[in-house]
Design a protein around this motif. Structure first.
Motif, short mmCIF file in Angstrom:
data_model
loop_
_atom_site.label_atom_id
_atom_site.label_comp_id
_atom_site.label_asym_id
_atom_site.label_seq_id
_atom_site.Cartn_x
_atom_site.Cartn_y
_atom_site.Cartn_z
N ALA A 63 9.10 -55.99 17.54
CA ALA A 63 9.94 -55.02 18.26
C ALA A 63 10.35 -55.53 19.63
N LEU A 64 9.75 -56.63 20.09
CA LEU A 64 10.07 -57.16 21.41
C LEU A 64 11.29 -58.06 21.40
N PHE A 65 11.74 -58.44 20.21
CA PHE A 65 12.86 -59.37 20.10
C PHE A 65 13.99 -58.71 19.31
N ALA A 66 15.21 -58.98 19.71
CA ALA A 66 16.36 -58.39 19.04
C ALA A 66 16.45 -58.83 17.59
N LYS A 67 16.27 -60.12 17.34
CA LYS A 67 16.29 -60.66 15.99
C LYS A 67 15.05 -61.52 15.80
N ALA A 68 14.00 -60.90 15.29
CA ALA A 68 12.75 -61.63 15.07
C ALA A 68 12.92 -62.56 13.87
N PRO A 69 12.54 -63.83 13.99
CA PRO A 69 12.68 -64.76 12.86
C PRO A 69 11.74 -64.40 11.72
N ALA A 70 12.11 -64.81 10.51
CA ALA A 70 11.28 -64.52 9.34
C ALA A 70 9.93 -65.21 9.43
N GLU A 71 9.89 -66.36 10.11
CA GLU A 71 8.62 -67.08 10.25
C GLU A 71 7.62 -66.27 11.07
N LEU A 72 8.10 -65.46 12.01
CA LEU A 72 7.19 -64.63 12.80
C LEU A 72 6.49 -63.60 11.93
N ASP A 73 7.25 -62.97 11.02
CA ASP A 73 6.64 -61.97 10.13
C ASP A 73 5.60 -62.62 9.22
N ARG A 74 5.90 -63.81 8.69
CA ARG A 74 4.93 -64.49 7.83
C ARG A 74 3.68 -64.87 8.62
N ALA A 75 3.86 -65.34 9.85
CA ALA A 75 2.70 -65.69 10.68
C ALA A 75 1.85 -64.46 10.97
N ILE A 76 2.49 -63.32 11.22
CA ILE A 76 1.75 -62.09 11.47
C ILE A 76 0.96 -61.68 10.24
N GLN A 77 1.55 -61.82 9.05
CA GLN A 77 0.85 -61.46 7.82
C GLN A 77 -0.36 -62.37 7.60
N ILE A 78 -0.20 -63.65 7.86
CA ILE A 78 -1.31 -64.60 7.65
C ILE A 78 -2.44 -64.30 8.63
N VAL A 79 -2.10 -64.07 9.90
CA VAL A 79 -3.14 -63.75 10.89
C VAL A 79 -3.81 -62.43 10.56
N THR A 80 -3.04 -61.47 10.03
CA THR A 80 -3.63 -60.20 9.63
C THR A 80 -4.67 -60.39 8.52
N MET A 81 -4.34 -61.25 7.55
CA MET A 81 -5.32 -61.56 6.49
C MET A 81 -6.60 -62.15 7.08
N LEU A 82 -6.43 -63.08 8.01
CA LEU A 82 -7.60 -63.72 8.63
C LEU A 82 -8.41 -62.70 9.42
N LEU A 83 -7.74 -61.78 10.10
CA LEU A 83 -8.45 -60.76 10.87
C LEU A 83 -9.22 -59.81 9.95
N VAL A 84 -8.60 -59.41 8.85
CA VAL A 84 -9.30 -58.53 7.90
C VAL A 84 -10.52 -59.23 7.31
N ALA A 85 -10.34 -60.48 6.88
CA ALA A 85 -11.45 -61.22 6.31
C ALA A 85 -12.54 -61.47 7.35
N GLY A 86 -12.14 -61.80 8.58
CA GLY A 86 -13.12 -62.03 9.64
C GLY A 86 -13.91 -60.78 9.98
N PHE A 87 -13.23 -59.63 10.04
CA PHE A 87 -13.93 -58.39 10.33
C PHE A 87 -14.92 -58.04 9.22
N ALA A 88 -14.51 -58.20 7.97
CA ALA A 88 -15.41 -57.91 6.85
C ALA A 88 -16.61 -58.85 6.86
N TRP A 89 -16.37 -60.13 7.12
CA TRP A 89 -17.45 -61.12 7.15
C TRP A 89 -18.42 -60.83 8.29
N ALA A 90 -17.88 -60.52 9.47
CA ALA A 90 -18.74 -60.22 10.62
C ALA A 90 -19.52 -58.93 10.42
N THR A 91 -18.90 -57.93 9.79
CA THR A 91 -19.61 -56.67 9.53
C THR A 91 -20.77 -56.89 8.57
N LEU A 92 -20.55 -57.70 7.53
CA LEU A 92 -21.65 -58.01 6.62
C LEU A 92 -22.77 -58.74 7.35
#
Length: 199
Positions: A63-92
């Motif tokens: 939302a901070l950029f007028a035309k966000a590149p598609a690579e930004l969305d893919r990077a956000i999705q990949i980091v989100t996966m890593l964050l979810v997996a990291g949180f689950a691993w740390a909670t265990l």
């Protein structure tokens, strides 16, 4: 600042805060390998803001950029996966080791639950990938399935004997069959829709 339309003010704040949370919180001082106390209560501890704040900042960036590149969305999705997996691993890890996750040693129960956690994450990623029509999440699910199978074959089974070893392979087999059945069942409408379009 974003709510008031002050994008020029919000942009450096969100980018700097997200970068700080990712680098200092999750790379440099991650409680999984650094002696950082997260609290003794399961789920009600500092792990939630540790993984939630970077995700919140990342999801605000398009939302901070007028035309966000598609690579930004893919990077956000990949980091989100890593964050979810990291949180689950740390909670265990926190369930077995309390406030300090960097303590050495892994119990047999924790090791088995790690395999179950990987399969659960694979199933969750697959379901979200199907619902949100995100190909990256489906690929990540496949990688987690392969990782869970490799972990059971190479590490878990070597420490088990007799019926326990047989049971671990049977459980893994049924889990993979179930996930494969779900994958083919959920994607069948996509293939049916794609066939008339190609014709």
């Amino acid at each position: 600042a974003m709510a008031r339309g002050l994008t020029g003010v919000a942009r450096p704040l969100i980018v700097t805060g997200t970068a700080h949370a990712l680098f200092y919180g999750l790379i440099l001082h991650n409680p999984l390998w650094s002696a950082q106390a997260v609290g003794g209560w399961p789920l009600v501890n500092l792990l939630l803001p540790l993984f939630l704040l970077p995700w919140f900042g990342l999801t605000r960036m398009p939302a901070l950029f007028a035309k966000a590149p598609a690579e930004l969305d893919r990077a956000i999705q990949i980091v989100t996966m890593l964050l979810v997996a990291g949180f689950a691993w740390a909670t265990l890890r926190q369930l077995f080791h309390g406030a300090l996750l960097a303590q050495p040693g892994v119990t047999d129960a924790e090791n088995i639950l790690r395999s179950i956690l990987i399969l659960a994450l694979a199933l969750g990623f697959l379901l979200w990938g199907i619902r949100a029509k995100r190909h990256d999440w489906r690929i990540a699910s496949l990688v987690l399935m392969i990782g869970a199978a490799g972990k059971v074959f190479l590490f878990d089974a070597s420490g088990l004997e007799g019926l326990a070893r047989i049971g671990s392979f049977v459980a893994l087999g049924f889990s993979l069959i179930g996930i494969g059945w779900l994958y083919s069942r959920q994607l069948a409408p996509d293939r049916d829709d794609a066939a008339p379009a190609s014709a």
